[in-house]
Enzyme design. Structure first.
Site, PDB file in Angstrom:
ATOM      1  N   ASP A 208       0.220   3.739  -9.614  1.00 36.06           N
ATOM      2  CA  ASP A 208      -0.466   2.628  -8.956  1.00 36.06           C
ATOM      3  C   ASP A 208      -1.951   2.973  -8.982  1.00 36.06           C
ATOM      4  OD1 ASP A 208      -1.815   1.089  -7.127  1.00 36.06           O
ATOM      5  OD2 ASP A 208      -0.345   1.304  -5.529  1.00 36.06           O
ATOM      6  N   GLN A 211      -6.626   1.879  -6.652  1.00 36.41           N
ATOM      7  CA  GLN A 211      -7.827   2.505  -6.077  1.00 36.41           C
ATOM      8  C   GLN A 211      -8.473   3.494  -7.042  1.00 36.41           C
ATOM      9  OE1 GLN A 211      -9.189   1.475  -3.396  1.00 36.41           O
ATOM     10  NE2 GLN A 211      -7.532   0.311  -2.444  1.00 36.41           N
ATOM     11  N   LYS A 234     -10.255  -5.551  -7.199  1.00 37.72           N
ATOM     12  CA  LYS A 234     -10.842  -4.292  -6.718  1.00 37.72           C
ATOM     13  C   LYS A 234     -11.770  -3.678  -7.774  1.00 37.72           C
ATOM     14  CE  LYS A 234      -6.734  -3.183  -3.979  1.00 37.72           C
ATOM     15  NZ  LYS A 234      -7.007  -3.466  -2.568  1.00 37.72           N
ATOM     16  N   CYS A 372      -2.020  -1.003   5.273  1.00 39.24           N
ATOM     17  CA  CYS A 372      -0.763  -1.216   4.529  1.00 39.24           C
ATOM     18  C   CYS A 372      -0.134   0.104   4.127  1.00 39.24           C
ATOM     19  CB  CYS A 372      -0.979  -2.095   3.299  1.00 39.24           C
ATOM     20  SG  CYS A 372      -1.544  -3.734   3.709  1.00 39.24           S
TER      21      CYS A 372
HETATM   22  N1  7TS Z   1      -1.827  -0.239  -4.157  1.00 37.79           N
HETATM   23  C1  7TS Z   1      -2.894   0.313  -3.581  1.00 37.79           C
HETATM   24  C2  7TS Z   1      -3.133   1.795  -3.706  1.00 37.79           C
HETATM   25  C3  7TS Z   1      -3.786  -0.499  -2.876  1.00 37.79           C
HETATM   26  O1  7TS Z   1      -4.849   0.056  -2.309  1.00 37.79           O
HETATM   27  C4  7TS Z   1      -3.536  -1.881  -2.770  1.00 37.79           C
HETATM   28  C5  7TS Z   1      -4.408  -2.799  -1.959  1.00 37.79           C
HETATM   29  C6  7TS Z   1      -2.414  -2.397  -3.428  1.00 37.79           C
HETATM   30  C7  7TS Z   1      -1.580  -1.543  -4.101  1.00 37.79           C
HETATM   31  C8  7TS Z   1      -2.104  -3.854  -3.450  1.00 37.79           C
HETATM   32  O2  7TS Z   1      -3.025  -4.513  -4.245  1.00 37.79           O
HETATM   33  P1  7TS Z   1      -2.995  -6.109  -4.393  1.00 37.79           P
HETATM   34  O3  7TS Z   1      -4.244  -6.413  -5.126  1.00 37.79           O
HETATM   35  O4  7TS Z   1      -1.762  -6.437  -5.170  1.00 37.79           O
HETATM   36  O5  7TS Z   1      -2.973  -6.656  -3.005  1.00 37.79           O
HETATM   37  N2  7TS Z   1      -5.106  -2.141  -0.943  1.00 37.79           N
HETATM   38  C9  7TS Z   1      -5.789  -2.695   0.069  1.00 37.79           C
HETATM   39  C10 7TS Z   1      -6.505  -1.924   0.984  1.00 37.79           C
HETATM   40  O6  7TS Z   1      -6.574  -0.710   0.966  1.00 37.79           O
HETATM   41  N3  7TS Z   1      -7.083  -2.750   1.884  1.00 37.79           N
HETATM   42  O7  7TS Z   1      -6.771  -4.005   1.576  1.00 37.79           O
HETATM   43  C11 7TS Z   1      -5.964  -3.979   0.440  1.00 37.79           C
END
Ligand code: 7TS
Length: 414
Positions: A208, A211, A234, A372
């Site tokens: 994943d 980040q 992101k 989360c």
């Molecule tokens: N995995 C990680 C490591 C994340 O930080 C996030 C979102 C997701 C998956 C999900 O990503 P999405 O774009 O599919 O929603 N993280 C965060 C956060 O840290 N604060 O708000 C969203």
């Protein structure tokens, strides 16, 4: 592309900031200090303009029209896929599947690879630091199949215990799924070593990278991973677009997930045959503008220089860590040696939401809560943290503003 570097390899942060129109505003009468890029990043003008230009000049559906606009839209959409391919160094463009984001990418793997490979009594291994997006899809799969979710532990600094992780990988393990960089703590895991370790036991690995991609150079072939997921929003791109990278051999074997237009090569009521990669996994009209915006974001990041970004953020993280350590009563949560971009903390017994609210009045945007990652919060013995997260457009002044804001929080709650 306009050169953004003045000194080769160094990032000129003031110049970068001029590319992000949103940063030039006041919040509650103070200049905006945006320290919530781990939740979502801001967008450079180049991305905003690429999206508007597409809608103003080229908008049409892809892969189906013979008319010029459709050809242009298709060409731009596929060019974006090639930009992603080069950005993560995938061997083929067809290994790049456009999805809504990291969450959808992981669900796709769970629902296709997972549902065909995992049987009762099999195991999926994750870590205690995962975002809910890399927990719940596996739990759902395990529940359906009677499989077992195994969780690798960490130490109190937020460093993954790699030996313990290795011990969890056994003959029943069907997949190892872990974050590249933790969203709540910022820990960078030694994923290359971990992938090698899992492959020695013939266990495929999903990373994943939500980040990781905004902060580090990612090379999926060098990492050797089988799947890599990330979100456009992101990475300074639009929301609603993301990427699943998968190795061809695995993607070829996997059944499609959603059925619909574009994912077929022929349909009769008796039998449908599926399209080739990557279209087999892209049912329906995709987020064309999103993909084009993501391509523009990748161009932008490459223009600034991925290594220059990493070096700038590393300096800033060191500066911020030292500055926060000076604040009495502040406890940093997550102090692993290898970290990117994230400062999670508690301040005395002030509730993190109160910290966030006072900082907002100062124009400073941070995130507070469980990020989360509720199982991680439980492991740490806290309900929530305050989290400041950095990106390429942040500068020392932002950290100084945060420190001043935190002194204010202490005064208010003294
Ligand atoms: N995995 C990680 C490591 C994340 O930080 C996030 C979102 C997701 C998956 C999900 O990503 P999405 O774009 O599919 O929603 N993280 C965060 C956060 O840290 N604060 O708000 C969203």
């Amino acid at each position: 592309m306009r050169a953004l570097r003045e000194v080769p390899g160094r990032l000129d942060v003031e110049r970068v900031r001029k590319d992000f129109p949103i940063l030039r505003q006041e919040v509650h009468g103070n200049p905006l200090v945006y320290l919530d890029s781990a939740a979502t990043s801001q967008k450079p003008r180049a991305v905003i303009e690429a999206v508007s230009r597409y809608y103003e000049q080229d908008n049409a559906n892809v892969h189906r029209g013979v008319h010029l606009l459709s050809e242009r839209a298709t060409q731009a959409y596929e060019a974006a896929r090639e930009k992603v391919q080069r950005f993560v160094n995938a061997a083929h463009a067809h290994e790049i599947v456009f999805v809504r984001g990291t969450t959808e990418a992981i669900n796709l793997v769970a629902q296709t690879y997972g549902r065909t490979r995992v049987r009762s009594g099999d195991e999926i291994v994750i870590t205690v630091m995962e975002h809910h997006s890399n927990i719940v899809p596996w739990q759902m799969l395990c529940e359906e199949k009677g499989a077992v979710l195994r969780v690798a532990p960490m130490d109190d600094t937020g460093t993954l215990l790699v030996d313990e992780l290795e011990r969890l990988i056994g003959s029943r393990t069907r997949l190892l799924a872990l974050g590249h960089v933790s969203n709540a703590l910022g820990t960078i895991h030694p994923v290359r070593r971990i992938v090698e370790m899992a492959h020695r036991k013939n266990v495929p690995v999903l990373l994943d990278g939500a980040q990781a991609v905004p902060h580090l150079a990612v090379d999926v072939q060098a990492l050797g991973c089988d799947f890599y997921a990330f979100s456009g929003h992101k990475l300074f791109g639009p929301s609603g677009i993301g990427v699943l990278y998968g190795r061809s051999e695995l993607l070829e074997e996997m059944p499609p997930w959603q059925g619909g237009g574009d994912m077929i090569s022929s349909v009769t009521f008796e039998k449908t045959t599926y399209n080739k990669l990557p279209y087999k996994f892209e049912a329906g009209t995709p987020d064309i503008a999103g993909a084009i915006g993501l391509g523009a974001a990748i161009d932008y990041v490459r223009g600034v220089g991925v290594d220059a970004i990493a070096a700038h953020e590393h300096d800033l993280l060191t500066y911020a860590t030292e500055a926060l350590r000076e604040i009495s009563g502040l406890r940093l949560i997550g102090t692993a040696k290898e970290k990117a971009s994230v400062l999670s903390f508690l301040l005395g017994d002030v509730h993190p939401h109160d910290i966030g609210t006072v900082l907002d009045r100062e124009g400073i945007a941070i995130r507070t809560g469980h990020h989360c990652a509720q199982p991680l919060m439980r492991r740490l013995g806290v309900a929530a943290t305050a989290r400041a997260s950095l990106a390429l457009y942040n500068r020392r002044e932002d950290v100084d503003a945060l420190v001043a804001g935190l002194h204010k929080v202490r005064e208010v709650f003294a």
